[in-house]
Design a protein around this motif. Structure first.
Motif, mmCIF file in Angstrom:
data_model
loop_
_atom_site.group_PDB
_atom_site.id
_atom_site.type_symbol
_atom_site.label_atom_id
_atom_site.label_comp_id
_atom_site.label_asym_id
_atom_site.label_seq_id
_atom_site.Cartn_x
_atom_site.Cartn_y
_atom_site.Cartn_z
ATOM 1 N N PRO A 283 0.839 -1.212 0.000
ATOM 2 C CA PRO A 283 0.000 0.000 0.000
ATOM 3 C C PRO A 283 0.871 1.258 0.000
ATOM 4 C CG PRO A 283 -0.779 -1.572 1.643
ATOM 5 C CD PRO A 283 0.549 -2.079 1.156
ATOM 6 N N VAL A 284 0.473 2.234 -0.795
ATOM 7 C CA VAL A 284 1.228 3.494 -0.836
ATOM 8 C C VAL A 284 0.553 4.584 -0.010
ATOM 9 C CG1 VAL A 284 2.322 3.044 -3.054
ATOM 10 C CG2 VAL A 284 0.092 4.158 -3.015
ATOM 11 N N LYS A 285 -0.724 4.362 0.352
ATOM 12 C CA LYS A 285 -1.444 5.347 1.157
ATOM 13 C C LYS A 285 -2.557 4.631 1.912
ATOM 14 C CE LYS A 285 -2.246 9.127 -1.150
ATOM 15 N NZ LYS A 285 -2.968 10.086 -2.035
ATOM 16 N N VAL A 286 -2.731 4.954 3.187
ATOM 17 C CA VAL A 286 -3.793 4.354 3.998
ATOM 18 C C VAL A 286 -4.474 5.454 4.814
ATOM 19 C CG1 VAL A 286 -4.386 2.661 5.780
ATOM 20 C CG2 VAL A 286 -2.492 2.197 4.199
ATOM 21 N N MET A 287 -5.793 5.474 4.777
ATOM 22 C CA MET A 287 -6.569 6.418 5.579
ATOM 23 C C MET A 287 -7.681 5.658 6.289
ATOM 24 S SD MET A 287 -9.709 8.059 5.763
ATOM 25 C CE MET A 287 -10.407 8.042 4.133
ATOM 26 N N VAL A 288 -7.807 5.884 7.594
ATOM 27 C CA VAL A 288 -8.913 5.337 8.381
ATOM 28 C C VAL A 288 -9.384 6.426 9.331
ATOM 29 C CG1 VAL A 288 -9.667 3.560 10.018
ATOM 30 C CG2 VAL A 288 -7.911 3.003 8.321
ATOM 31 N N LYS A 289 -10.688 6.689 9.352
ATOM 32 C CA LYS A 289 -11.181 7.672 10.320
ATOM 33 C C LYS A 289 -12.675 7.476 10.582
ATOM 34 C CE LYS A 289 -11.667 11.412 6.882
ATOM 35 N NZ LYS A 289 -11.265 12.786 6.561
ATOM 36 N N THR A 290 -13.122 8.023 11.698
ATOM 37 C CA THR A 290 -14.533 8.003 12.069
ATOM 38 C C THR A 290 -15.124 9.381 11.776
ATOM 39 O OG1 THR A 290 -14.125 6.373 13.793
ATOM 40 C CG2 THR A 290 -16.172 7.621 13.954
ATOM 41 N N VAL A 291 -16.273 9.382 11.093
ATOM 42 C CA VAL A 291 -16.880 10.650 10.667
ATOM 43 C C VAL A 291 -18.397 10.576 10.845
ATOM 44 C CG1 VAL A 291 -15.091 11.174 8.953
ATOM 45 C CG2 VAL A 291 -17.095 9.839 8.264
ATOM 46 N N PRO A 292 -19.076 11.724 10.906
ATOM 47 C CA PRO A 292 -20.544 11.699 10.840
ATOM 48 C C PRO A 292 -20.983 11.054 9.524
ATOM 49 C CG PRO A 292 -19.749 13.881 11.469
ATOM 50 C CD PRO A 292 -18.554 13.103 11.039
ATOM 51 N N PHE A 293 -22.074 10.306 9.558
ATOM 52 C CA PHE A 293 -22.515 9.577 8.359
ATOM 53 C C PHE A 293 -22.642 10.489 7.145
ATOM 54 C CE2 PHE A 293 -26.047 8.181 5.596
ATOM 55 C CZ PHE A 293 -25.462 7.038 5.082
ATOM 56 N N ILE A 294 -23.143 11.704 7.327
ATOM 57 C CA ILE A 294 -23.338 12.607 6.181
ATOM 58 C C ILE A 294 -22.006 12.952 5.523
ATOM 59 C CG2 ILE A 294 -23.281 14.778 7.500
ATOM 60 C CD1 ILE A 294 -25.699 13.917 4.574
ATOM 61 N N GLU A 295 -20.919 13.021 6.327
ATOM 62 C CA GLU A 295 -19.590 13.268 5.754
ATOM 63 C C GLU A 295 -19.117 12.059 4.956
ATOM 64 O OE1 GLU A 295 -18.103 16.218 5.719
ATOM 65 O OE2 GLU A 295 -19.934 16.887 6.758
ATOM 66 N N ALA A 296 -19.483 10.869 5.412
ATOM 67 C CA ALA A 296 -19.114 9.660 4.666
ATOM 68 C C ALA A 296 -19.781 9.657 3.291
ATOM 69 C CB ALA A 296 -19.513 8.418 5.449
ATOM 70 N N THR A 297 -21.048 10.088 3.207
ATOM 71 C CA THR A 297 -21.713 10.118 1.895
ATOM 72 C C THR A 297 -20.989 11.066 0.940
ATOM 73 O OG1 THR A 297 -23.304 11.897 2.443
ATOM 74 C CG2 THR A 297 -23.965 9.622 2.951
ATOM 75 N N LYS A 298 -20.453 12.164 1.476
ATOM 76 C CA LYS A 298 -19.706 13.115 0.626
ATOM 77 C C LYS A 298 -18.362 12.529 0.210
ATOM 78 C CE LYS A 298 -21.975 17.036 2.844
ATOM 79 N NZ LYS A 298 -21.848 18.095 3.861
#
Length: 459
Positions: A283-298
């Motif tokens: 893998p060259v890039k990894v992102m994991v985070k917790t967000v409000p559901f509406i931000e996930a849709t965006k």
């Protein structure tokens, strides 16, 4: 003579756009600019009576009609030359009853608006990712997205539909389909495709409480394809049904592989769950985070922005991981893609406790319940001179994969699929024809791949 006068008595209502109107050119355009059709009139309906009047008007005059909501029909089925386009995009109210966990959604709402209105009440509907896709076609064809494995398809959460159907020789009327009334039409509306039986004006959906979710994105280089794709295909159906994931392999000119996903849970759990993917390739890039559901849709909508205006798409389902030969075909076709705007995208659907596969293939009109994944093969371009080779490339790609995949999703329509009734509807096609004969015996709602009234399939 009296009968003739009655035959042409209905007047169009709503916002009516004729060819001499300055807004006609914008009004006739489809999302897929590969199609450029010139209707006789476009009616933007504001209420159900406008829809009824438009259907009557068309029937009285023998004018072909098409139904349009979000304009996203991949093969331009919602446009027509010389006929009437009945556009419902201005019917966009959303009413949420959080206590009963239901929402009444009018047919013209794009997904971004649905998500926002529901989020205001902290509820969600399992649906797709493209923000400007109309909820109408999405729900009627099935509706897959990042909540599918936990909460099912959009159509699985459809409790009731209001629909304008043809009646008598020249008329139209509204009926309500639910489990008690017109249950056969509700069954057909849950995966039978948009525009086949009438014009849906409002949907009642079951909605789910939602707050935060965790999302991930992992990037690899194209050279890792043979390691990453098989690893994702083994992993994606095996993890908890609270996690739905995707993988997209771009043309070799771009040289990227990207997997994304959404977990109903925290980021620590998600980091643990994606470990098998992180061990695949480099893998060259990894992102994991917790967000409000509406931000996930965006976040998931971002990949649908800034795309080339003309495209050809086809789809298929995977019932097991691709063998080595199937992965090699993907590598070969993406190594010789017609341009850099081509690729293959896949999403997890089935597997461990999936709400999609728990439903019987005949319980709704959507038959592909046992599929583990869905594929979307796409090529996009800007200039007309590129069209032919892009379309041929997609057809060749699908043909080469055919030994390893099955069927197609009705919301990824493809005019080049010869036996499309079997591809889209499988075992449910016979029953869908019965529903068609009952609710649209005069075949008022027809297009190139609409469900036929008689035995003939080619319209």
């Amino acid at each position: 003579m009296a009968r003739n006068r009655r035959k042409t008595s209905t007047r169009l209502t709503g916002r009516i756009v004729f060819p001499d109107n300055p807004s006609y050119n914008a009004a006739r355009m489809e999302f897929n600019r590969r199609f450029s059709k010139f209707p006789r009139v476009i009616v933007f309906c504001k209420r159900t009576q406008d829809v009824i009047n438009a259907v009557k008007w068309a029937r009285e005059r023998g004018v072909r009609l098409r139904v349009r909501s979000g304009r996203h029909s991949y093969e331009g089925f919602s446009a027509v030359n010389g006929g009437i386009i009945i556009d419902v995009s201005e019917m966009n109210k959303v009413k949420v009853d959080r206590t009963n966990r239901t929402a009444i959604v009018q047919t013209g709402n794009p997904l971004a608006r649905v998500y926002k209105k529901l989020w205001n009440k902290r509820v969600a509907l399992p649906a797709g990712t493209a923000p400007d896709v109309g909820v109408a076609g999405l729900a009627l064809g099935g509706g897959i997205g990042l909540l599918s494995r936990k909460y099912g398809l959009t159509c699985d959460n459809l409790k009731q539909v209001k629909m304008v159907v043809a009646s008598g020789r020249y008329g139209a009327k509204t009926i309500v389909a639910n489990k008690k009334k017109h249950s056969d039409l509700l069954w057909a509306s849950r995966g039978g495709g948009g525009g086949n039986f009438g014009i849906a004006t409002a949907y009642t959906f079951r909605v789910r409480p939602i707050s935060t979710v965790s999302i991930y994105r992992i990037d690899w280089k194209f050279g890792d394809l043979e390691k990453v794709l098989p690893a994702w295909q083994r992993w994606a159906p095996s993890v908890t049904n609270r996690l739905t994931s995707t993988i997209e392999v771009a043309a070799k000119q771009v040289g990227t592989i990207v997997s994304t996903g959404q977990l109903l849970g925290g980021s620590e759990e998600l980091r643990r769950l994606i470990r098998p993917l992180l061990r695949a390739g480099t893998p060259v890039k990894v992102m994991v985070k917790t967000v409000p559901f509406i931000e996930a849709t965006k976040f998931f909508a971002e990949s649908d922005l800034n795309l080339e205006p003309k495209f050809k798409i086809s789809g298929a389902y995977g019932f097991r991981p691709l063998p080595r030969e199937g992965v090699r075909i993907i590598r070969d076709f993406l190594s010789k893609a017609p341009n850099k705007h081509a690729g293959v995208w896949s999403q997890s659907l089935g597997g461990a406790g999936s709400a999609v596969s728990r439903v019987s293939p005949t319980a709704t009109a959507y038959p592909h319940r046992k599929a583990e994944t869905i594929y979307e093969l796409s090529a996009r371009w800007r200039n007309d001179g590129e069209q032919r080779r892009n379309i041929r490339w997609v057809a060749g790609f699908r043909g080469a994969l055919r030994p390893f995949v099955h069927g197609d999703y009705v919301n990824f329509p493809d005019l080049q699929i010869k036996n499309w009734p079997k591809a889209y509807y499988g075992v449910n096609f016979g029953r869908l024809k019965q529903v068609k004969r009952k609710y649209d015996p005069h075949n008022v709602f027809r297009f190139a791949q609409s469900i036929p009234v008689g035995k003939r399939v080619d319209q």
